[in-house]
Motif scaffolding. Structure first.
Motif, PDB file in Angstrom:
ATOM      1  N   HIS A 254       0.842  -1.201   0.000  1.00 45.69           N
ATOM      2  CA  HIS A 254       0.000   0.000   0.000  1.00 45.69           C
ATOM      3  C   HIS A 254       0.872   1.244   0.000  1.00 45.69           C
ATOM      4  O   HIS A 254       2.023   1.210   0.462  1.00 45.69           O
ATOM      5  CB  HIS A 254      -0.864   0.038   1.268  1.00 45.69           C
ATOM      6  N   LEU A 255       0.294   2.352  -0.481  1.00 41.61           N
ATOM      7  CA  LEU A 255       0.883   3.679  -0.298  1.00 41.61           C
ATOM      8  C   LEU A 255      -0.124   4.465   0.525  1.00 41.61           C
ATOM      9  O   LEU A 255      -1.314   4.523   0.167  1.00 41.61           O
ATOM     10  CB  LEU A 255       1.134   4.357  -1.650  1.00 41.61           C
ATOM     11  N   ILE A 256       0.326   5.036   1.640  1.00 42.49           N
ATOM     12  CA  ILE A 256      -0.600   5.734   2.539  1.00 42.49           C
ATOM     13  C   ILE A 256      -0.345   7.238   2.436  1.00 42.49           C
ATOM     14  O   ILE A 256       0.811   7.690   2.544  1.00 42.49           O
ATOM     15  CB  ILE A 256      -0.407   5.248   3.991  1.00 42.49           C
ATOM     16  N   SER A 257      -1.419   7.966   2.244  1.00 39.05           N
ATOM     17  CA  SER A 257      -1.289   9.424   2.092  1.00 39.05           C
ATOM     18  C   SER A 257      -0.975  10.070   3.451  1.00 39.05           C
ATOM     19  O   SER A 257      -1.666   9.818   4.434  1.00 39.05           O
ATOM     20  CB  SER A 257      -2.593   9.978   1.517  1.00 39.05           C
ATOM     21  N   LYS A 258       0.049  10.934   3.477  1.00 41.42           N
ATOM     22  CA  LYS A 258       0.443  11.573   4.747  1.00 41.42           C
ATOM     23  C   LYS A 258      -0.383  12.823   5.023  1.00 41.42           C
ATOM     24  O   LYS A 258      -0.283  13.418   6.087  1.00 41.42           O
ATOM     25  CB  LYS A 258       1.921  11.965   4.686  1.00 41.42           C
ATOM     26  N   ARG A 259      -1.157  13.279   4.033  1.00 40.37           N
ATOM     27  CA  ARG A 259      -1.980  14.484   4.242  1.00 40.37           C
ATOM     28  C   ARG A 259      -3.163  14.460   3.279  1.00 40.37           C
ATOM     29  O   ARG A 259      -3.173  13.674   2.323  1.00 40.37           O
ATOM     30  CB  ARG A 259      -1.144  15.752   4.028  1.00 40.37           C
ATOM     31  N   ASP A 260      -4.140  15.335   3.528  1.00 36.41           N
ATOM     32  CA  ASP A 260      -5.216  15.510   2.541  1.00 36.41           C
ATOM     33  C   ASP A 260      -4.573  16.095   1.295  1.00 36.41           C
ATOM     34  O   ASP A 260      -3.759  17.031   1.404  1.00 36.41           O
ATOM     35  CB  ASP A 260      -6.256  16.527   3.054  1.00 36.41           C
ATOM     36  N   GLN A 261      -4.906  15.562   0.143  1.00 41.04           N
ATOM     37  CA  GLN A 261      -4.295  16.097  -1.068  1.00 41.04           C
ATOM     38  C   GLN A 261      -5.192  15.896  -2.288  1.00 41.04           C
ATOM     39  O   GLN A 261      -6.132  15.105  -2.260  1.00 41.04           O
ATOM     40  CB  GLN A 261      -2.919  15.470  -1.299  1.00 41.04           C
ATOM     41  N   GLU A 262      -4.848  16.629  -3.348  1.00 34.93           N
ATOM     42  CA  GLU A 262      -5.558  16.488  -4.623  1.00 34.93           C
ATOM     43  C   GLU A 262      -4.552  16.096  -5.674  1.00 34.93           C
ATOM     44  O   GLU A 262      -3.433  16.625  -5.695  1.00 34.93           O
ATOM     45  CB  GLU A 262      -6.171  17.826  -5.036  1.00 34.93           C
ATOM     46  N   VAL A 263      -4.933  15.169  -6.531  1.00 36.10           N
ATOM     47  CA  VAL A 263      -4.055  14.749  -7.628  1.00 36.10           C
ATOM     48  C   VAL A 263      -4.800  15.015  -8.928  1.00 36.10           C
ATOM     49  O   VAL A 263      -5.994  14.715  -9.033  1.00 36.10           O
ATOM     50  CB  VAL A 263      -3.702  13.250  -7.506  1.00 36.10           C
ATOM     51  N   HIS A 264      -4.095  15.589  -9.892  1.00 40.81           N
ATOM     52  CA  HIS A 264      -4.725  15.869 -11.188  1.00 40.81           C
ATOM     53  C   HIS A 264      -4.228  14.872 -12.221  1.00 40.81           C
ATOM     54  O   HIS A 264      -3.018  14.641 -12.338  1.00 40.81           O
ATOM     55  CB  HIS A 264      -4.407  17.313 -11.609  1.00 40.81           C
ATOM     56  N   LEU A 265      -5.180  14.283 -12.927  1.00 42.20           N
ATOM     57  CA  LEU A 265      -4.826  13.290 -13.945  1.00 42.20           C
ATOM     58  C   LEU A 265      -5.858  13.390 -15.056  1.00 42.20           C
ATOM     59  O   LEU A 265      -7.071  13.306 -14.792  1.00 42.20           O
ATOM     60  CB  LEU A 265      -4.822  11.888 -13.315  1.00 42.20           C
ATOM     61  N   GLY A 266      -5.380  13.540 -16.287  1.00 42.69           N
ATOM     62  CA  GLY A 266      -6.316  13.762 -17.397  1.00 42.69           C
ATOM     63  C   GLY A 266      -7.167  14.979 -17.085  1.00 42.69           C
ATOM     64  O   GLY A 266      -6.658  16.022 -16.675  1.00 42.69           O
ATOM     65  N   GLU A 267      -8.488  14.795 -17.219  1.00 40.24           N
ATOM     66  CA  GLU A 267      -9.401  15.925 -16.955  1.00 40.24           C
ATOM     67  C   GLU A 267      -9.845  15.948 -15.499  1.00 40.24           C
ATOM     68  O   GLU A 267     -10.637  16.791 -15.121  1.00 40.24           O
ATOM     69  CB  GLU A 267     -10.677  15.772 -17.813  1.00 40.24           C
ATOM     70  N   GLU A 268      -9.377  14.999 -14.720  1.00 38.63           N
ATOM     71  CA  GLU A 268      -9.981  14.813 -13.390  1.00 38.63           C
ATOM     72  C   GLU A 268      -9.094  15.211 -12.220  1.00 38.63           C
ATOM     73  O   GLU A 268      -7.862  15.203 -12.327  1.00 38.63           O
ATOM     74  CB  GLU A 268     -10.388  13.345 -13.225  1.00 38.63           C
ATOM     75  N   THR A 269      -9.767  15.523 -11.118  1.00 35.14           N
ATOM     76  CA  THR A 269      -9.086  15.795  -9.858  1.00 35.14           C
ATOM     77  C   THR A 269      -9.487  14.685  -8.886  1.00 35.14           C
ATOM     78  O   THR A 269     -10.674  14.445  -8.689  1.00 35.14           O
ATOM     79  CB  THR A 269      -9.533  17.160  -9.276  1.00 35.14           C
ATOM     80  N   VAL A 270      -8.498  14.027  -8.317  1.00 35.79           N
ATOM     81  CA  VAL A 270      -8.797  12.940  -7.372  1.00 35.79           C
ATOM     82  C   VAL A 270      -8.419  13.424  -5.976  1.00 35.79           C
ATOM     83  O   VAL A 270      -7.301  13.906  -5.756  1.00 35.79           O
ATOM     84  CB  VAL A 270      -7.976  11.677  -7.738  1.00 35.79           C
ATOM     85  N   ARG A 271      -9.355  13.314  -5.041  1.00 36.91           N
ATOM     86  CA  ARG A 271      -9.077  13.742  -3.661  1.00 36.91           C
ATOM     87  C   ARG A 271      -8.636  12.521  -2.845  1.00 36.91           C
ATOM     88  O   ARG A 271      -9.286  11.475  -2.898  1.00 36.91           O
ATOM     89  CB  ARG A 271     -10.312  14.374  -3.028  1.00 36.91           C
ATOM     90  N   ILE A 272      -7.545  12.710  -2.121  1.00 38.00           N
ATOM     91  CA  ILE A 272      -7.046  11.615  -1.280  1.00 38.00           C
ATOM     92  C   ILE A 272      -6.902  12.158   0.142  1.00 38.00           C
ATOM     93  O   ILE A 272      -6.251  13.193   0.349  1.00 38.00           O
ATOM     94  CB  ILE A 272      -5.683  11.082  -1.804  1.00 38.00           C
ATOM     95  N   LYS A 273      -7.531  11.464   1.079  1.00 37.85           N
ATOM     96  CA  LYS A 273      -7.522  11.948   2.470  1.00 37.85           C
ATOM     97  C   LYS A 273      -6.250  11.525   3.185  1.00 37.85           C
ATOM     98  O   LYS A 273      -5.630  10.520   2.818  1.00 37.85           O
ATOM     99  CB  LYS A 273      -8.713  11.353   3.222  1.00 37.85           C
ATOM    100  N   ARG A 274      -5.901  12.264   4.220  1.00 35.97           N
ATOM    101  CA  ARG A 274      -4.789  11.869   5.094  1.00 35.97           C
ATOM    102  C   ARG A 274      -5.095  10.478   5.667  1.00 35.97           C
ATOM    103  O   ARG A 274      -6.219  10.236   6.136  1.00 35.97           O
ATOM    104  CB  ARG A 274      -4.670  12.895   6.218  1.00 35.97           C
ATOM    105  N   GLY A 275      -4.133   9.570   5.583  1.00 38.43           N
ATOM    106  CA  GLY A 275      -4.325   8.222   6.127  1.00 38.43           C
ATOM    107  C   GLY A 275      -5.004   7.270   5.140  1.00 38.43           C
ATOM    108  O   GLY A 275      -5.140   6.079   5.414  1.00 38.43           O
ATOM    109  N   GLU A 276      -5.435   7.788   3.978  1.00 43.31           N
ATOM    110  CA  GLU A 276      -6.099   6.926   2.994  1.00 43.31           C
ATOM    111  C   GLU A 276      -5.062   6.032   2.291  1.00 43.31           C
ATOM    112  O   GLU A 276      -3.938   6.466   2.023  1.00 43.31           O
ATOM    113  CB  GLU A 276      -6.840   7.792   1.961  1.00 43.31           C
TER     114      GLU A 276
END
Ligand code: AVI
Length: 324
Positions: A254-276
């Motif tokens: 697994h890769l665990i997100s260390k903070r709330d973040q947004e990732v942009h890919l293609g036309e989309e924005t993906v939200r990833i929560k801290r600890g997700e």
């Protein structure tokens, strides 16, 4: 007879298709990223380093089993066989077999990485000048063609070392075994490396090495997606974790997100929560019985098993089930 390698070319997947695949994985719960993203040039080097790690017993143990039992394996393969390797990579373990199989009809390495495939085929051609080598550039999970000349061999033997089958989910693993069963027909065989279930602490250490190489390997998947698909994962905002999932008998990377973040890919924005968590790989560990059961569902019977004294790893020979 011409010795020019015949190449069956697989079309490269379009990058928008790849973007859609990655987005589909990121929409799942938990989020997923395919393990194919591990393997760019950097990732392949990191994987080679993993194979040398003291905690990563798999490669060392499989090599030892191959070296100790190569004569018996060569006997079991038999005379004038076509040896077809799935995901051949460096063909390192194959050399142990090639050294013993002096009347092989041909060797057909199959790999998706074209440059690596040809480089390796060239090195093998230099070291085994009498061997007919026909590389096939293909993804073996998709339909692909094999060279017609394998029909002249006495039997077809598929070689699949490294416990790579363990990286497939159960249904997909069964499909890969079924593809192999179709290739070998009634007379052929499969020689396959399978990692065995063991103390979870040994497994966790193998995928959480002290030097952090596996962590880099895991994080590199994000770098690869950024470079290839123009995404903007902040690699430093993730940490590696390898978990033992008892009821699935597998390690999950697994890769665990260390903070709330947004990732942009293609036309989309993906939200990833801290600890997700983002799941990047599954590494199934089989009991001998469990693997025999899986093989049986692909109409294959286990006919030989070679292991190390501690039964950490196995190399197994499978043949078509006898008609009752
Ligand atoms: C390629 N495969 C067999 C490796 C494994 O052990 O499942 C991939 C790997 N992932 C982390 N370390 C090694």
């Amino acid at each position: 007879m011409s010795k020019t390698p015949t190449v069956v070319r697989a079309p490269a997947p379009a990058s928008d298709r790849l973007t859609l695949d990655v987005l589909e994985g990121l929409r799942k719960s938990p989020k997923q990223l395919s393990a194919v993203w591990f393997y760019d040039e950097e990732g392949s080097c990191l994987f080679d380093s993993i194979c040398e790690l003291p905690e990563y017993y798999l490669t060392r143990t499989e090599l030892r089993i191959m070296r100790e039992h190569a004569d018996e394996m060569a006997d079991a393969i038999g005379a004038h066989a076509a040896l077809i390797e799935f995901g051949s990579g460096s063909s390192e373990k194959t050399r142990i077999l090639l050294d013993k199989l002096d009347d092989l009809a041909c060797y057909v390495p199959i790999d998706i990485s074209r440059d690596y495939l040809f480089e390796t085929a060239g090195l093998l051609a230099r070291d085994y000048p009498a061997l007919r080598i026909t590389p096939v550039c293909a993804d073996f999970t998709q339909p692909f063609d094999l060279p017609v000349h394998i029909a002249a061999a006495h039997r077809r033997v598929v070689y699949f070392p490294g416990s790579t089958l363990g990286n497939f989910e159960e249904d997909a693993a069964q499909r890969v075994l079924t593809t192999m069963r179709t290739i070998i027909g009634r007379k052929g065989a499969v020689l396959i490396g399978i990692d065995l279930r063991k103390d979870p602490n040994v497994l966790k250490r193998a995928y959480n090495d002290a030097a952090g190489v596996t962590a880099e390997f895991n994080l590199n998947a994000l770098r690869h997606v950024n470079r290839e698909l123009g995404a903007d994962f902040d690699v430093d905002a993730f940490e590696h974790s390898a978990l033992w999932i008892e009821n699935q008998s597998r390690i999950e990377m697994h890769l665990i997100s260390k903070r709330d973040q947004e990732v942009h890919l293609g036309e989309e924005t993906v939200r990833i929560k801290r600890g997700e968590h983002l799941r990047t790989e599954c590494c199934h560990k089989y009991t001998l019985e469990g693997f025999a059961e899986l093989a049986s569902r692909a109409d294959l019977a286990v006919t030989r098993v070679w292991t190390d004294p501690e039964q950490k790893f196995s190399v197994q020979m499978l043949e078509a089930k006898k008609i009752q």
